[in-house]
Design an enzyme around this catalytic site. Sequence first.
Site, PDB file in Angstrom:
ATOM      1  N   ASP B   9       0.726  -1.140   0.124  1.00 52.24           N
ATOM      2  CA  ASP B   9      -0.184   0.049   0.518  1.00 52.24           C
ATOM      3  C   ASP B   9       0.946   1.127  -0.256  1.00 52.24           C
ATOM      4  O   ASP B   9       1.477   1.654  -0.440  1.00 52.24           O
ATOM      5  CB  ASP B   9      -1.126  -0.070   1.269  1.00 52.24           C
ATOM      6  CG  ASP B   9      -1.799   1.041   1.220  1.00 52.24           C
ATOM      7  OD1 ASP B   9      -2.208   1.342   0.643  1.00 52.24           O
ATOM      8  OD2 ASP B   9      -1.960   1.337   2.735  1.00 52.24           O
ATOM      9  N   ASP B  11      -0.256   5.213   0.789  1.00 52.43           N
ATOM     10  CA  ASP B  11      -0.062   6.162   2.049  1.00 52.43           C
ATOM     11  C   ASP B  11      -0.226   5.092   2.912  1.00 52.43           C
ATOM     12  O   ASP B  11      -1.701   4.145   3.576  1.00 52.43           O
ATOM     13  CB  ASP B  11      -2.121   6.777   1.912  1.00 52.43           C
ATOM     14  CG  ASP B  11      -2.175   6.660   0.990  1.00 52.43           C
ATOM     15  OD1 ASP B  11      -0.857   8.028   0.121  1.00 52.43           O
ATOM     16  OD2 ASP B  11      -2.951   7.062  -0.087  1.00 52.43           O
TER      17      ASP B  11
END
Lengths: 177, 177
Positions: B9, B11
């Site tokens: 991922d 963020d």
Amino acid sequence: MKKLTLIVDMDEVMADPITKLRTWYARDFNKQYTDEEIAGKHLADVVPAGHASILYQYLNTPGFFRDLVVMQDAVEVMKCLNEKYDVYVVSAAMEFPNSLKDKYDWLQEHFPFLQWQQICLCGSKHIISADIMIDDHSRNFHAGIHRKILFTSHHNIYEPADERVNNWQEVARLLLK
Amino acid sequence: MKKLTLIVDMDEVMADPITKLRTWYARDFNKQYTDEEIAGKHLADVVPAGHASILYQYLNTPGFFRDLVVMQDAVEVMKCLNEKYDVYVVSAAMEFPNSLKDKYDWLQEHFPFLQWQQICLCGSKHIISADIMIDDHSRNFHAGIHRKILFTSHHNIYEPADERVNNWQEVARLLLK
């Protein structure tokens, strides 16, 4: 009952970039490729040596994907598919980073019934799993895709296919009956 | 031997948007949220009623994601992971369409060893399959993900996790030994 997952490709399935590519090429090089000349081939393999990079430049021009023609009946059939299936639009757009926002805006304009959760702009589709995939590139039909439906495009007309559709009416007959 | 697929991922894992969000909020409302105030909570649930949309506006501001701080050790560890695994960066970016090109450019700047094929900006991650996923949102750990590694972020500190890492050094210890 849980809906089946349906992945739909954008270019040459929902949208027509090939007509625009040929038009821009004809504008710059005074040569309009016919359907016969690109049958079974990729445009990049048909243009003279060294011109494939020009096609790439066209595709990465900001705005190129923003006003593409919607494939006939795509909106009406997608609207019905969106009721029956868990639909996602998945486009291998990352090769053309300037296309990303254009593709999002194009979908918002023509397919406003699709939510942002249903859009995926990726590089490789090999991490994408689904019950059904509609795509014009058979290379995207990996083991994680259960049912593989090849959407006819000039480059794939001589390819074998588990299932093939030639237009959106045929998609409707296959998936909405 | 075929490499395992590893989904990472962006963020709150590779990039830090929370510090910038708090800074912008403090600039506009003269209130700087502390780590204690947002522990176990989403920032949108902590700000006064009606201010969640302001956070959304920040996140959808062109440029917001372009200059985010890279999480400590992320570059070095990702470089090694990229040798050992079939790595893909998958970000649920579609909620913020103005972030798409910024996220691509940010990855090009800080993680130039990643190819465009390895980047995926999606809506829902439920069509993404992988052997391993590193994410700060446990909602992304669906059945198609074999090994689920929760990356600690302020909002998930009280959540149970199959496996948890608190920083990139812990990712290295877990996946590069």
